[in-house]
Design a protein around this motif. Structure first.
Motif, PDB file in Angstrom:
ATOM      1  N   ASP A 769      -5.549  79.932  12.464  1.00  0.00           N
ATOM      2  CA  ASP A 769      -6.900  79.459  12.203  1.00  0.00           C
ATOM      3  C   ASP A 769      -6.836  78.258  11.286  1.00  0.00           C
ATOM      4  O   ASP A 769      -5.792  77.941  10.722  1.00  0.00           O
ATOM      5  N   THR A 770      -8.011  77.584  11.168  1.00  0.00           N
ATOM      6  CA  THR A 770      -8.119  76.424  10.274  1.00  0.00           C
ATOM      7  C   THR A 770      -9.075  76.733   9.136  1.00  0.00           C
ATOM      8  O   THR A 770      -9.819  75.863   8.676  1.00  0.00           O
ATOM      9  N   GLY A 771      -9.041  78.011   8.696  1.00  0.00           N
ATOM     10  CA  GLY A 771      -9.952  78.446   7.654  1.00  0.00           C
ATOM     11  C   GLY A 771      -9.532  77.992   6.268  1.00  0.00           C
ATOM     12  O   GLY A 771      -8.774  77.039   6.086  1.00  0.00           O
ATOM     13  N   CYS A 772     -10.030  78.762   5.288  1.00  0.00           N
ATOM     14  CA  CYS A 772      -9.812  78.372   3.886  1.00  0.00           C
ATOM     15  C   CYS A 772      -8.374  78.554   3.413  1.00  0.00           C
ATOM     16  O   CYS A 772      -7.947  77.948   2.426  1.00  0.00           O
ATOM     17  N   GLY A 773      -7.598  79.386   4.076  1.00  0.00           N
ATOM     18  CA  GLY A 773      -6.204  79.594   3.681  1.00  0.00           C
ATOM     19  C   GLY A 773      -6.046  80.581   2.526  1.00  0.00           C
ATOM     20  O   GLY A 773      -7.022  81.045   1.928  1.00  0.00           O
ATOM     21  N   ILE A 774      -4.812  80.947   2.246  1.00  0.00           N
ATOM     22  CA  ILE A 774      -4.492  81.950   1.199  1.00  0.00           C
ATOM     23  C   ILE A 774      -3.564  81.299   0.179  1.00  0.00           C
ATOM     24  O   ILE A 774      -2.595  80.614   0.544  1.00  0.00           O
ATOM     25  N   ASP A 775      -3.834  81.536  -1.062  1.00  0.00           N
ATOM     26  CA  ASP A 775      -2.981  80.996  -2.127  1.00  0.00           C
ATOM     27  C   ASP A 775      -1.567  81.611  -2.012  1.00  0.00           C
ATOM     28  O   ASP A 775      -1.421  82.803  -1.681  1.00  0.00           O
ATOM     29  N   GLY A 813       7.776  98.588  16.788  1.00  0.00           N
ATOM     30  CA  GLY A 813       9.134  98.066  16.786  1.00  0.00           C
ATOM     31  C   GLY A 813       9.207  96.584  16.528  1.00  0.00           C
ATOM     32  O   GLY A 813      10.252  95.963  16.791  1.00  0.00           O
ATOM     33  N   GLY A 814       8.134  95.968  16.022  1.00  0.00           N
ATOM     34  CA  GLY A 814       8.127  94.540  15.806  1.00  0.00           C
ATOM     35  C   GLY A 814       8.014  94.176  14.348  1.00  0.00           C
ATOM     36  O   GLY A 814       8.143  95.012  13.446  1.00  0.00           O
ATOM     37  N   THR A 815       7.734  92.896  14.096  1.00  0.00           N
ATOM     38  CA  THR A 815       7.567  92.381  12.739  1.00  0.00           C
ATOM     39  C   THR A 815       6.348  91.497  12.697  1.00  0.00           C
ATOM     40  O   THR A 815       5.893  90.969  13.733  1.00  0.00           O
ATOM     41  N   VAL A 816       5.800  91.297  11.516  1.00  0.00           N
ATOM     42  CA  VAL A 816       4.658  90.444  11.315  1.00  0.00           C
ATOM     43  C   VAL A 816       4.918  89.584  10.103  1.00  0.00           C
ATOM     44  O   VAL A 816       5.481  90.047   9.108  1.00  0.00           O
ATOM     45  N   ALA A 817       4.535  88.310  10.167  1.00  0.00           N
ATOM     46  CA  ALA A 817       4.722  87.378   9.065  1.00  0.00           C
ATOM     47  C   ALA A 817       3.482  86.534   8.904  1.00  0.00           C
ATOM     48  O   ALA A 817       2.703  86.352   9.854  1.00  0.00           O
ATOM     49  N   CYS A 818       3.315  86.028   7.698  1.00  0.00           N
ATOM     50  CA  CYS A 818       2.123  85.244   7.395  1.00  0.00           C
ATOM     51  C   CYS A 818       2.539  83.963   6.710  1.00  0.00           C
ATOM     52  O   CYS A 818       3.375  83.980   5.791  1.00  0.00           O
ATOM     53  N   ALA A 819       1.918  82.838   7.133  1.00  0.00           N
ATOM     54  CA  ALA A 819       2.117  81.555   6.480  1.00  0.00           C
ATOM     55  C   ALA A 819       0.745  80.924   6.299  1.00  0.00           C
ATOM     56  O   ALA A 819      -0.099  80.983   7.200  1.00  0.00           O
ATOM     57  N   SER A 820       0.517  80.330   5.141  1.00  0.00           N
ATOM     58  CA  SER A 820      -0.821  79.810   4.875  1.00  0.00           C
ATOM     59  C   SER A 820      -0.767  78.666   3.900  1.00  0.00           C
ATOM     60  O   SER A 820       0.122  78.612   3.033  1.00  0.00           O
ATOM     61  N   GLY A 825      -5.604  76.462   6.509  1.00  0.00           N
ATOM     62  CA  GLY A 825      -5.643  77.572   7.432  1.00  0.00           C
ATOM     63  C   GLY A 825      -4.479  78.523   7.258  1.00  0.00           C
ATOM     64  O   GLY A 825      -3.604  78.342   6.396  1.00  0.00           O
ATOM     65  N   THR A 826      -4.499  79.554   8.121  1.00  0.00           N
ATOM     66  CA  THR A 826      -3.505  80.627   8.024  1.00  0.00           C
ATOM     67  C   THR A 826      -2.969  80.919   9.411  1.00  0.00           C
ATOM     68  O   THR A 826      -3.702  80.862  10.403  1.00  0.00           O
ATOM     69  N   THR A 827      -1.662  81.285   9.454  1.00  0.00           N
ATOM     70  CA  THR A 827      -1.021  81.626  10.716  1.00  0.00           C
ATOM     71  C   THR A 827      -0.311  82.962  10.560  1.00  0.00           C
ATOM     72  O   THR A 827       0.500  83.157   9.654  1.00  0.00           O
ATOM     73  N   PHE A 828      -0.654  83.917  11.484  1.00  0.00           N
ATOM     74  CA  PHE A 828       0.038  85.212  11.542  1.00  0.00           C
ATOM     75  C   PHE A 828       0.888  85.232  12.796  1.00  0.00           C
ATOM     76  O   PHE A 828       0.413  84.887  13.877  1.00  0.00           O
ATOM     77  N   VAL A 829       2.153  85.651  12.662  1.00  0.00           N
ATOM     78  CA  VAL A 829       3.066  85.703  13.802  1.00  0.00           C
ATOM     79  C   VAL A 829       3.533  87.142  13.947  1.00  0.00           C
ATOM     80  O   VAL A 829       4.162  87.701  13.030  1.00  0.00           O
TER      81      VAL A 829
END
Length: 844
Positions: A769-775, A813-820, A825-829
């Motif tokens: 997304d192109t939202g406010c993002g996370i510190d 059986g997977g993984t999740v990661a976050c970059a912001s 914005g924020t990206t979840f993979v």
């Protein structure tokens, strides 16, 4: 025994036996005087005209008899006429003319000892026979001159016998006196050679008594001859008296001299015995009484000697067997006069080198000065002890000793007895005891006094180990992966820095690998890669592992020395004790840190739960109030005649439906969290086409969404395969991520993209997304339960969605990661495998 050649030549010229014969021949002249007096007074030579016989012819007879006597005794040995008796010849080979022994064989010595004892008797027999021959010669001359009717035959015979008796009596005494020195010398020589002699020849007492009676009886016989003669005169008696006095005086002197010599022999032997020497009484007499006295004296001397030797051996055994070194010192000169075997060992010098050395020269200068202060040479009594003294060996080595000095008497001699005790063992034991006490003290401080601060324990450990083990280097380090961090080190560095040091190639690595205390020698050659130890010149190393509660190595306590020395078992045990104590402290610190962290988490969890309840109540109350309000509005519209238009009623119903769905999602999220926390979540895996799945998700709330400035794109790459996964849980994962993006994106783009993950051959779902993002400070906690990152945009929610995402993705059986990025914005993979575990598997 060496003898000068002049003595040997003298013995060959005039044998000792001839000198004895000459000495005894002197007794023949007084005896001849007795016979001549009796013949002159009692004989009638005027009638026969034969008086001249007792002039020159008589002298010639005596001279011839003397020469024959000397020849018989060995005078002819020089001209090839040997002595008559073999014993006399042996005497000639054993004694020089002065009665001193000369080198000879043992058989000659034995024969000479026996011969010299019999020599007075042999001389007596020879003189007796020759004297009778002189008398017979005088009778023959009288017969030739005075005829067979001469009245002088009887007078000549009686007078000759009287002269022979006196001659034999005096000659025996004189011969015994003359041979005494030679006899004594030969017997002493045999004693020195250790020659065993047979029974000693002696002259019986009755013969001596007879020899003593003969002279006065002979004098009386001459007096009778004078009295019976018609020619008796006063002058005849006067001559008789003069002769008798001379003979008696001579015999008395001989007897006195014999007794004096016997006494001297006894005195000399007694003094030798008293002086501690071998006091054997060696007499030259053949008197049976003196020989018996000598035999008894020698038996007593042997017993005394045996007792003395036994006593000396006992004393020497005590002297040399004493556990301490003993020196006997002359108090006047201060010099050593005797040293024990222990003294030889202690001073590492032979006894001969110790004797004559001053006591002060045997000790170090400090001890010598203390000896001089006592002034032992001026004391009547001495009882001195010197502790903490030292002696100095010839090689300069100093040995610690204690010295005790006392004045003792050995007979008439007073000496200082110095007992020197080697205290090296005592000092070593004292040092070991001090070390043991220090060990216990340090262990007590370690166990009781000191706290559980690992840094303080490490500082104390290195200080204690360097002092107790006398090692210059000690260190405490903790192991961190393939490196170690030094907590404390000695010397000089004090508290070590916190920088990690490589562990490989060091003795510490061996300790970590083995997990037990290790001792290494020749460290530089064995661990050339440890530059610090090689540079310090370390030769020996000892290390003990620090273990945690599970037995894993978490550190090392080590000591090292630049000297070659052994580390004993107690040293290693001490090191292990310190390591065990530090391990306990580190374990307590770890547990304390974990406890504090757990407490902090519990407090934080409690706070979040409180906030969650507050938010939950708000989240529940808000849609409920809206539902209740719209419901009242509809009811009022019915009561008022349904004044609302169809569009208005539709809008109200849509809003009520949206709030209902929101409540449904909130309840579902809460139930999901409860199931996850309870560990009863099940998987229901089935094939799933992502393209159709994404279309389904886009249409869920399409009717409820209002127009906005946000554009949503749902993309699935054509090569994305079907997944075998739990459809319901994946739906909740994607919808939670998309819902989260919608809440924090006011304008811009929300993109959901499914593609193949080349790293795992699975599927990667990206929600951007192109939202406010996370510190960035809050990124590590976005998946925590009850967590909501602060945002300038107020959004609904209770902090459950992203937690459910993480847990469901892990179940699948997977993984999740976050970059912001804040403002961008924020990206979840989410990365999922192509196939999840079998359906029905319990959640972790």
């Amino acid at each position: 025994m060496a003898v000068a050649p002049s003595r040997v030549r003298a013995s060959r010229a005039v044998p000792y036996t001839c000198r004895v014969a000459l000495a005894t021949s002197a007794a023949g002249w007084p005896a001849a005087g007795y016979g001549a007096l009796a013949i002159a007074v009692a004989g009638d030579f005027d009638a026969t005209g034969s008086g001249w016989i007792f002039g020159l012819p008589f002298v010639v007879l005596l001279t011839v008899a003397t020469l024959l006597h000397l020849l018989v005794m060995g005078l002819g040995a020089g001209i090839g006429v040997p002595a008559l008796h073999p014993g006399m010849r042996a005497l000639g080979r054993a004694l020089d003319p002065h009665g001193r022994p000369i080198p000879c064989s043992t058989p000659d010595l034995v024969a000479a000892v026996d011969a010299i004892a019999r020599l007075p008797l042999w001389d007596l027999v020879g003189t007796g026979l020759l004297s009778l021959a002189v008398v017979v010669g005088c009778e023959l001359l009288e017969l030739a001159v005075g005829g067979s009717g001469s009245p002088n035959f009887g007078v000549i015979a009686r007078s000759g016998l009287i002269a022979c008796a006196i001659y034999l009596s005096a000659g025996l005494t004189l011969a015994e006196l003359v041979v005494r020195p030679g006899c004594r010398a030969l017997r002493r020589e045999a004693l020195q050679r250790g020659v065993q002699l047979g029974p000693t020849f002696v002259i019986a007492r009755r013969y001596r008594v007879l020899a003593a009676i003969v002279p006065p009886v002979a004098a009386l016989a001459v007096a009778v001859e004078i009295a019976c003669s018609a020619h008796a005169t006063t002058n005849a008696y006067a001559v008789l008296m003069t002769l008798s006095v001379a003979v008696a005086s001579g015999l008395a002197w001989l007897q006195s001299e014999s007794q004096e010599r016997a006494a001297q022999e006894i005195v000399a032997a007694s003094r030798a015995l008293a002086a501690g020497e071998d006091g054997q009484l060696v007499t030259g007499s053949v008197d049976s009484g003196l020989v018996a006295v000598a035999s008894a004296f020698n038996a007593a001397a042997r017993r005394v000697g045996a007792d003395r030797r036994a006593s000396s051996e006992r004393y020497q055994a005590l002297f040399d067997g004493a556990s301490d070194a003993i020196l006997l010192v002359d108090p006047t000169s201060g010099r050593v006069v005797e040293a024990s075997v222990r003294a030889e060992r202690l001073f590492a010098e032979p006894r001969e080198r110790l004797l004559g050395r001053t006591l002060a020269a045997c000790v170090d200068p400090s001890t010598a000065e203390r000896l001089r202060e006592f002034a032992l040479e001026h004391r009547e009594r001495a009882d001195v002890s010197i502790v903490n003294a030292a002696i100095v060996r010839a090689d300069g080595t100093s040995i610690p000793v204690d010295v005790s000095i006392a004045m003792v008497s050995t007979g008439d001699v007073r000496v200082l007895q110095a007992i020197v005790r080697d205290v090296r063992d005592r000092l070593r034991i004292e040092q070991e005891l001090r070390k043991a006490a220090r060990r216990f003290e340090e262990l007590y401080r370690l166990a009781v006094v000191l706290g559980d601060d690992p840094a303080a324990l490490a500082d104390h450990t290195v200080a204690a180990l360097t002092a107790v083990l006398e090692c210059p280097i000690a260190a405490v380090a903790v192991v961190e992966d393939a490196a170690m961090r030094v907590l404390a080190v000695a010397p000089a560095e004090g508290r070590a820095d916190s920088r990690a040091r490589p562990l490989g190639g060091t003795p510490c690595a061996e300790v970590v690998t083995r997990g037990v205390p290790c001792v290494f020698s020749d460290v530089a050659a064995r661990f050339p890669g440890d530059g610090a130890l090689v540079a310090a010149g370390v030769r020996v190393y000892c290390g003990a592992p620090i273990l945690d509660g599970a037995g894993a190595v978490i550190g090392i306590v080590s000591v090292a020395d630049v000297r070659t020395r052994p580390f004993r078992d107690e040293d290693v045990q001490l090191l292990a004790s310190f390591a065990r104590r530090i391990g306990q402290a580190l374990e307590r610190e770890r547990l304390s840190t974990e406890r504090d962290a757990l407490t902090e988490r519990l407090v934080e969890s409690d706070r979040l739960k409180t906030e969650f309840l507050g938010m939950m109540s708000h989240e529940l109350r808000t849609p409920l109030n809206i539902l209740l309000g719209y419901t009242r509005m509809l009811l009022e519209g019915i009561d008022d005649g349904d004044v609302m238009t169809g569009a208005e009623r539709r809008e109200v119903c849509e809003r009520m439906l949206a709030r209902g769905l929101h409540l449904s999602e909130l309840v579902e999220d809460t139930l999901s969290v409860l199931r996850l926390e309870a560990g009863v979540m099940q998987l229901d895996a089935a094939p799933l086409e992502l393209a159709a799945f994404f279309d389904e998700l886009q249409g869920v709330d399409r009717l409820l969404r209002r127009p906005s400035e946000v554009t949503e794109r749902w993309l699935v790459d054509p090569d994305v395969p079907a997944l075998v996964t739990d459809r319901r849980k994946l739906r909740q994962v994607v919808m939670n991520l998309v819902g989260n993006a919608r809440k924090f994106t006011a304008r811009g783009l929300i993109e959901v993209h499914a593609a193949i993950d080349p790293a795992t051959a699975g599927v990667r779902v990206t929600v951007r997304d192109t939202g406010c993002g996370i510190d960035a400070a809050h990124l590590p906690h976005v998946f925590d339960l009850y967590r909501q990152a602060p945002s300038e945009r107020r959004a609904e929610g209770c902090g459950l969605g992203l937690y459910i995402v993480r847990r469901y993705v892990e179940l699948l059986g997977g993984t999740v990661a976050c970059a912001s990025t804040v403002g961008a914005g924020t990206t979840f993979v989410v990365t999922l495998p192509a196939s999840v575990p079998a359906a029905g598997a319990a959640a972790a």
